[in-house]
Enzyme design. Structure first.
Site, PDB file in Angstrom:
ATOM      1  N   GLU A  40       0.048  -0.938   5.792  1.00 33.23           N
ATOM      2  CA  GLU A  40       1.141  -0.388   6.592  1.00 33.23           C
ATOM      3  C   GLU A  40       0.989   1.109   6.801  1.00 33.23           C
ATOM      4  OE1 GLU A  40       5.057   1.131   7.830  1.00 33.23           O
ATOM      5  OE2 GLU A  40       3.900   1.727   6.073  1.00 33.23           O
ATOM      6  N   ASP A  53       0.861  -1.191   0.000  1.00 33.57           N
ATOM      7  CA  ASP A  53       0.000   0.000   0.000  1.00 33.57           C
ATOM      8  C   ASP A  53       0.893   1.236   0.000  1.00 33.57           C
ATOM      9  OD1 ASP A  53       0.871  -0.588   2.663  1.00 33.57           O
ATOM     10  OD2 ASP A  53      -0.661   0.772   3.453  1.00 33.57           O
TER      11      ASP A  53
END
Ligand code: ZN
Ligand code: ZN
Ligand code: ZN
Ligand code: ZN
Lengths: 477, 477
Positions: free
Chosen positions: A166, A100
């Site tokens: 994250e 991400d």
């Protein structure tokens, strides 16, 4: 055992192909903090799974459940686990990365479309996620491709753990790591961990990172009136919460950054000459740190003190005040309830658990001394423990030797001022050495506009990660 | 010369009619701060003009030009000037009021529709503008109606000055007052001024107000880094602007509200026993002040000290910080530029002009003592001078005598903690006595939800304003 002689050449020969793959990854707008982009995060998981599978990696997508964002329940993107090799005579390394990215809009000040990877004349590969953390993940893919296409066996068994949350707090990952770390779990038998998700100190010298500061974040609430009051009517008649709060916050840290909470420095050993030598050796300077900050405002003229201020000493920052007037112009308000926000950066053996009682006691005592009729409440908002690894562990020796081979220099051994909480989860849960082996440079601008990864760092970094696997196989446990 | 014997009865007999007229006025949503309501402010000017004309008042609407709001140029509502009587043997009083109101939405927490005047069982007339300032304006109309319908001559000549921008800074009015105060202007020959636009201290005792505090508003900017920084990376390495700002703000005022800027208290005489006696006599209490604030947080147990803290002493309030983190949650930011907002309330002979050098010098000296590498800039944002009138002037004697007649008590002679800038404009420009003669009670909630004017205050207040005109005619210059 160095990497095969043709490994480096393979990486260089496939540079265009690798950059094209990085562009494909960047094009998937896997912004985890934007609910409307959640499908793209999932798409990115599938893209990455297909890549791993194409090189013979066994994979599984682990459902992490749901979370609530802005009052809406959203499915979490799955974590992607992978496994290749199960030779009991080989070491097993766990590789972590996140697919991400931070949000990005051209209008934020990007000079190119953030989700179109753009190769600049000077070799910068500009795009969101180029360095954080798609580039490093693709470094591992490049190494896998080499072994697959040249039909070479990997020197170690590899487990992969890639997540898609994250940048939004790694929700769900701790539980997964704990579960998969159990006997019979995906991570059983892991000997060491490697994370490539941080940066060099500068633009020149490769880095291996063996420590992270922790954090302990607080809110000091002062309440008095039942509602916001007008300073014309009430100024001079009542105890104003802002006055109390500013007085209390002024007692937390001095102008030179010294923390004034008693007991904090008793927990921290002072650095001896040997330890200072570590920081003296680091390829950094006051000028570089001040350039990064954008002002000639270093707390000291000593490079060692400033670097230790970031890496091995605690610090305290005042972030702001919730509930006070924050707009432009001139509002004559006496805010009824104000919440001062501050946090400490922690180094071992400080933890949120042992620091919070000191902070709370000190604030309560200082507030009592003020003699205000307002009410104080100190709230611990969140925290994370610091982490320092043994930089002479064989996992680190492998990383150092790989660095020497690729860059022909001794790496800078650094600790980071911020936290990467998953590091601690791996270290604690799996009970093994974790090494942070960054690919990008200090000026890559992760989380910022015009994030980039230099082409040379992408290629040399890919070689570094592959070579690390060979050194790992070789190094004595 | 008391008011005619039938005046009081006339007011009481016409109560329903007067309340209906107040309802008509409240129904016009003359919110000056809302550009989409600007037509209603103009409509309100015309409504009021027609009322005045129907009782024989000569009127004129003065165009005040335009102003810029949110980037759009908007025509200002006109000021409404009126004149009735020109007998050179009579005194001439200037009456000021404002026909614009604060915004109000039912969803803000009103228990009734804010623009539908609602008479509650207990006599409260609830509606936006009921007490601020449409009720008092209509008090004057009620008196005019009496004289018109009973064909009685007014005891004084009256000039009216009604504006529609008071709640939005009285834009354009200063220039108008200055212009009309010139020889040949509308206000030529005015002997004294009466403003009914403030409130009693409590719900029981009528008030005459003879003083207002001034204000001097500042911003302390501290700059250091070129951009916001991450406290993990930079905490402990640089001078943080928030640290410096909080330290500086902590040196402005102590927990008991004492201003720490040297020289401020040298400018203020301390109250002698006679002056303390004035505050001792006021019908107020610590309990009432704390109830108004919504907390048991008075700075002193002495009623006199707390009342003097509001009315006759300077004060300093910290309002907030621009540029720091102000949201919910926990953001680990080191803000690059922070601007601390604070203001002093001033009493004579303090002025923004003589206080600003003290404030600036002190902050600059204290900042230099800190030894920070950051940069300080102190900015004066705006100010207004304090005002104190001679409470024994014949204008006040008339107001006192009228109060005694209507309420059978001695009025509380008060000074207000806030400012009503137009007061100073009239006092300075026309060079005559200005009296503040409020109609409403301390709990009316002007600017708040469920603003109200008690029916008894509307009726007795109308009698008070009419009677004041007769006492004014009578009192010796
Ligand atoms: Zn990252
Ligand atoms: Zn990141
Ligand atoms: Zn008003
Ligand atoms: Zn008002």
């Amino acid at each position: 055992m160095p990497a095969p002689a043709d490994f480096g050449q393979f990486i260089d020969d496939h540079a265009d192909e690798f950059i094209k793959r990085l562009a494909s990854a960047v094009a998937i707008q896997s912004v985890s903090s934007d609910p409307s982009r959640r499908d793209d995060v999932v798409k990115m998981a599938h893209w990455l799974e297909a890549q791993l599978q194409s090189y013979g990696v066994t994979t599984v997508l682990r459902d992490l459940g749901t979370h609530v964002e802005d009052g809406h329940e959203l499915p979490l993107p799955p974590a992607l686990l992978g496994s290749i090799g199960s030779d009991p005579s080989k070491k097993t390394v766990l590789i972590y990365g996140h697919f991400d990215v931070q949000p990005a809009n051209k209008s934020d000040g990007w000079s190119t479309e953030p989700f179109e990877l753009t190769e600049e004349q000077d070799g910068r590969l500009v795009g969101r996620g180029s360095t954080d953390d798609k580039g490093p993940i693709l470094g591992w893919l490049n190494t896998l491709q080499y072994h697959f296409e040249t039909k070479k066996e990997l020197p170690v068994n590899i487990k992969f753990c890639f997540e898609g949350m994250e940048e939004s707090g790694s929700i769900g990952l701790d539980a997964l790591v704990i579960k998969e770390g159990q006997p019979g779990g995906w991570f059983e038998g892991v000997d060491c961990v490697c994370i490539s998700d941080n940066y060099w100190l500068n633009t020149r010298t490769p880095v291996i990172t063996y420590g992270l500061r922790g954090v302990s974040y607080y809110k000091i609430d002062i309440t008095g009136p039942a509602r916001d009051l007008h300073s014309g009517v009430f100024g001079g008649t009542i105890h104003e919460p802002m006055t109390d709060l500013v007085l209390l916050m002024s007692k937390l840290v001095d102008v030179k950054g010294k923390i004034l909470v008693p007991g904090v420095y008793d927990m921290v050993t002072s650095a001896d000459a040997d330890e200072r030598e570590i920081y003296e050796r680091l390829d950094s300077s006051i000028a570089e740190i001040e350039e990064a900050a954008g002002g000639k405002i270093a707390l000291s003229d000593s490079k060692v003190d400033v670097l230790m201020g970031r890496m091995r000493n605690p610090s305290l920052s005042l972030h702001g005040i919730e509930g006070a007037f924050y707009g432009g112009g001139a509002k004559t308000v006496i805010p009824a309830k104000v919440g001062g926000k501050f946090s400490l950066r922690l180094v071992p053996p400080m933890t949120p658990e042992n620091i919070t009682p000191l902070v709370t006691k000190y604030l309560e005592e200082e507030f009592a001394k003020l003699g205000s009729k307002n009410t104080l409440n100190v709230e611990f908002l969140h925290g994370g423990r610091p982490w320092v690894a043994d930089m002479n562990h064989w996992n680190y020796e492998a990383a150092k030797e790989a660095t020497r081979q690729i860059y022909q220099v001794e790496p800078d051994m650094t600790r980071e001022g911020g936290s990467i909480p998953i590091t601690l989860t791996f270290a604690d849960t799996l009970g093994c050495s974790v090494v942070l082996l960054p690919m990008g440079r200090g000026d890559d601008g992760a989380h910022s506009t015009n994030e980039k990864l230099d082409k040379s760092n992408f290629l040399q970094g890919s070689k570094l990660l592959g070579t690390y696997l060979y050194e790992l196989a070789d190094v004595k446990k």
